[in-house]
Write a protein that holds these residues in place. Structure first.
Motif, PDB file in Angstrom:
ATOM      1  N   LYS A 105     108.899 139.223  77.369  1.00 50.46           N
ATOM      2  CA  LYS A 105     110.052 139.289  76.796  1.00 50.46           C
ATOM      3  C   LYS A 105     109.716 139.389  75.212  1.00 50.46           C
ATOM      4  O   LYS A 105     109.178 138.574  74.855  1.00 50.46           O
ATOM      5  N   VAL A 106     110.353 140.251  74.460  1.00 52.39           N
ATOM      6  CA  VAL A 106     110.236 140.316  73.056  1.00 52.39           C
ATOM      7  C   VAL A 106     111.389 140.329  72.233  1.00 52.39           C
ATOM      8  O   VAL A 106     112.322 140.710  72.723  1.00 52.39           O
ATOM      9  N   GLU A 107     111.030 140.015  70.971  1.00 53.76           N
ATOM     10  CA  GLU A 107     112.287 139.716  70.026  1.00 53.76           C
ATOM     11  C   GLU A 107     112.372 141.231  69.438  1.00 53.76           C
ATOM     12  O   GLU A 107     112.128 141.398  68.212  1.00 53.76           O
ATOM     13  N   ILE A 108     112.836 142.065  70.365  1.00 54.92           N
ATOM     14  CA  ILE A 108     112.860 143.596  69.398  1.00 54.92           C
ATOM     15  C   ILE A 108     114.336 144.211  70.012  1.00 54.92           C
ATOM     16  O   ILE A 108     114.413 143.930  71.146  1.00 54.92           O
ATOM     17  N   PRO A 109     115.112 144.492  68.842  1.00 47.96           N
ATOM     18  CA  PRO A 109     114.888 144.552  67.690  1.00 47.96           C
ATOM     19  C   PRO A 109     115.025 143.361  66.689  1.00 47.96           C
ATOM     20  O   PRO A 109     114.845 143.156  65.473  1.00 47.96           O
ATOM     21  N   GLY A 110     115.612 142.301  67.642  1.00 46.18           N
ATOM     22  CA  GLY A 110     115.531 140.808  66.847  1.00 46.18           C
ATOM     23  C   GLY A 110     115.728 139.799  67.631  1.00 46.18           C
ATOM     24  O   GLY A 110     115.745 139.867  68.940  1.00 46.18           O
ATOM     25  N   SER A 111     116.121 138.590  67.166  1.00 49.74           N
ATOM     26  CA  SER A 111     116.338 137.373  68.096  1.00 49.74           C
ATOM     27  C   SER A 111     117.666 137.661  68.938  1.00 49.74           C
ATOM     28  O   SER A 111     118.449 138.547  68.708  1.00 49.74           O
ATOM     29  N   PRO A 112     117.805 136.907  70.036  1.00 54.30           N
ATOM     30  CA  PRO A 112     118.995 136.908  70.932  1.00 54.30           C
ATOM     31  C   PRO A 112     120.267 136.791  70.130  1.00 54.30           C
ATOM     32  O   PRO A 112     120.173 135.901  69.128  1.00 54.30           O
ATOM     33  N   THR A 113     121.071 137.541  70.370  1.00 59.00           N
ATOM     34  CA  THR A 113     122.598 137.199  69.668  1.00 59.00           C
ATOM     35  C   THR A 113     123.694 137.398  70.894  1.00 59.00           C
ATOM     36  O   THR A 113     123.466 138.157  71.982  1.00 59.00           O
ATOM     37  N   GLN A 114     124.525 136.676  70.772  1.00 66.01           N
ATOM     38  CA  GLN A 114     125.668 136.988  71.903  1.00 66.01           C
ATOM     39  C   GLN A 114     126.372 137.980  71.505  1.00 66.01           C
ATOM     40  O   GLN A 114     126.816 138.653  70.596  1.00 66.01           O
ATOM     41  N   VAL A 115     126.754 138.851  72.733  1.00 59.95           N
ATOM     42  CA  VAL A 115     127.237 140.075  72.865  1.00 59.95           C
ATOM     43  C   VAL A 115     128.592 140.057  73.610  1.00 59.95           C
ATOM     44  O   VAL A 115     128.481 139.672  74.712  1.00 59.95           O
ATOM     45  N   ASP A 116     129.641 140.207  72.852  1.00 65.19           N
ATOM     46  CA  ASP A 116     130.879 140.145  73.719  1.00 65.19           C
ATOM     47  C   ASP A 116     131.307 141.453  73.854  1.00 65.19           C
ATOM     48  O   ASP A 116     131.746 142.549  72.938  1.00 65.19           O
ATOM     49  N   LEU A 117     131.299 141.865  75.481  1.00 61.47           N
ATOM     50  CA  LEU A 117     131.665 143.186  75.825  1.00 61.47           C
ATOM     51  C   LEU A 117     133.253 143.487  76.392  1.00 61.47           C
ATOM     52  O   LEU A 117     133.239 142.919  77.549  1.00 61.47           O
ATOM     53  N   PRO A 118     134.064 144.183  75.631  1.00 60.33           N
ATOM     54  CA  PRO A 118     135.209 144.270  76.103  1.00 60.33           C
ATOM     55  C   PRO A 118     134.963 145.388  77.287  1.00 60.33           C
ATOM     56  O   PRO A 118     133.921 146.242  77.351  1.00 60.33           O
ATOM     57  N   PRO A 119     136.013 145.669  78.115  1.00 57.65           N
ATOM     58  CA  PRO A 119     136.026 146.753  79.142  1.00 57.65           C
ATOM     59  C   PRO A 119     135.641 148.013  78.606  1.00 57.65           C
ATOM     60  O   PRO A 119     136.189 148.545  77.703  1.00 57.65           O
ATOM     61  N   GLY A 120     134.789 148.699  79.310  1.00 54.56           N
ATOM     62  CA  GLY A 120     134.243 150.052  78.812  1.00 54.56           C
ATOM     63  C   GLY A 120     133.120 149.961  77.597  1.00 54.56           C
ATOM     64  O   GLY A 120     132.876 151.348  77.338  1.00 54.56           O
ATOM     65  N   THR A 121     132.936 149.021  77.290  1.00 53.09           N
ATOM     66  CA  THR A 121     131.714 148.897  76.071  1.00 53.09           C
ATOM     67  C   THR A 121     130.316 148.667  76.622  1.00 53.09           C
ATOM     68  O   THR A 121     130.156 148.402  77.974  1.00 53.09           O
ATOM     69  N   ASN A 122     129.547 148.836  75.720  1.00 53.91           N
ATOM     70  CA  ASN A 122     128.119 148.791  76.220  1.00 53.91           C
ATOM     71  C   ASN A 122     127.216 147.791  75.447  1.00 53.91           C
ATOM     72  O   ASN A 122     127.496 147.666  74.128  1.00 53.91           O
ATOM     73  N   ALA A 123     126.215 147.190  76.059  1.00 57.88           N
ATOM     74  CA  ALA A 123     125.150 146.325  75.409  1.00 57.88           C
ATOM     75  C   ALA A 123     123.955 147.300  75.517  1.00 57.88           C
ATOM     76  O   ALA A 123     123.915 147.902  76.383  1.00 57.88           O
ATOM     77  N   PHE A 124     122.638 146.982  74.635  1.00 55.73           N
ATOM     78  CA  PHE A 124     121.644 147.869  74.690  1.00 55.73           C
ATOM     79  C   PHE A 124     120.345 147.044  74.467  1.00 55.73           C
ATOM     80  O   PHE A 124     120.399 146.132  73.972  1.00 55.73           O
ATOM     81  N   ALA A 125     119.446 147.473  75.241  1.00 56.33           N
ATOM     82  CA  ALA A 125     118.106 146.793  75.267  1.00 56.33           C
ATOM     83  C   ALA A 125     116.972 147.752  75.444  1.00 56.33           C
ATOM     84  O   ALA A 125     117.230 149.013  75.832  1.00 56.33           O
TER      85      ALA A 125
END
Length: 209
Positions: free
Chosen positions: A119-139
């Motif tokens: 596991k690598v810190e790309i593009p940065g350190s971990p951050t909390q992502v709050d995902l409402p319905p129908g939205t996306n997180a990326f890695a």
């Protein structure tokens, strides 16, 4: 065979489809802020299972379970072995993610197998992502491709999101928009992998060193 096989990296990575054309990467989630790219920092050989978000590691997904998510692994044009992971909240509630997904290669029999994964810190350190319905997180996911003669071949991937106990079967999306749910067949001879942090926007997530 399902469609004609087109070789990436001299046949090491094969993706089936007709008339492949580069497909656009998934758009950032509405209202999301872009994560600033930062140099990759290797922080371990396997994903952390749980931690306090204020410690810069990963936290649980609240009441959300594997059935609340859809995961696409998008092949990147002219970048063999690089996948853009898009995690969609398909539920009717807000889901929270923080940290790294665990990505397990899976062979043609449907069995997962272990490869060295960092596991690598790309593009940065971990951050909390709050995902409402129908939205996306990326890695981003980087696969060091080997050869079919010497390395185990993955035809798919199981993805376990932080704080979620069960895996989600990743849907591989080719550069022409076809996917493994509609006939695409991919082969990845895997030597090792790197997995970046989950972020609220796609910017910089596939910028590996």
């Amino acid at each position: 065979m399902l469609g004609a096989l087109a070789g990436l990296l001299g046949g090491a990575l094969l993706v089936a489809g007709c008339g492949q054309q580069p497909a656009s990467s998934p758009s950032p989630a509405p209202g999301s802020s872009s994560a600033s790219p930062a140099p990759g920092i290797a922080v371990g050989d396997s994903p952390v299972q749980a931690a306090n978000p204020t410690s810069g590691q990963q936290a649980g997904g609240g009441s959300c379970t594997a059935k609340d998510f859809k995961v696409d692994l998008n092949v990147q044009p002219d970048r063999p072995g690089i996948l853009l992971m898009a995690v969609e909240n398909t539920s009717k509630k807000v889901c929270k993610l923080n940290g790294w997904a665990a990505v397990a290669p899976m062979d043609a029999s449907g069995s997962t197998f272990n490869v060295p994964t960092k596991k690598v810190e790309i593009p940065g350190s971990p951050t909390q992502v709050d995902l409402p319905p129908g939205t996306n997180a990326f890695a981003g996911v980087r696969i060091e491709l080997g050869s079919k003669a010497d390395d185990r071949v993955a035809t798919g991937f199981d993805v376990t999101l932080p704080g979620v106990s069960d895996p989600v079967n990743g849907n591989i999306v080719g550069t022409d928009g076809t996917d493994s749910n509609s006939g695409l067949y991919a082969e990845f001879p895997v030597k090792s992998m790197q997995v970046g942090t989950l972020q609220p926007a796609a910017q910089g997530v596939t910028v590996f060193d």
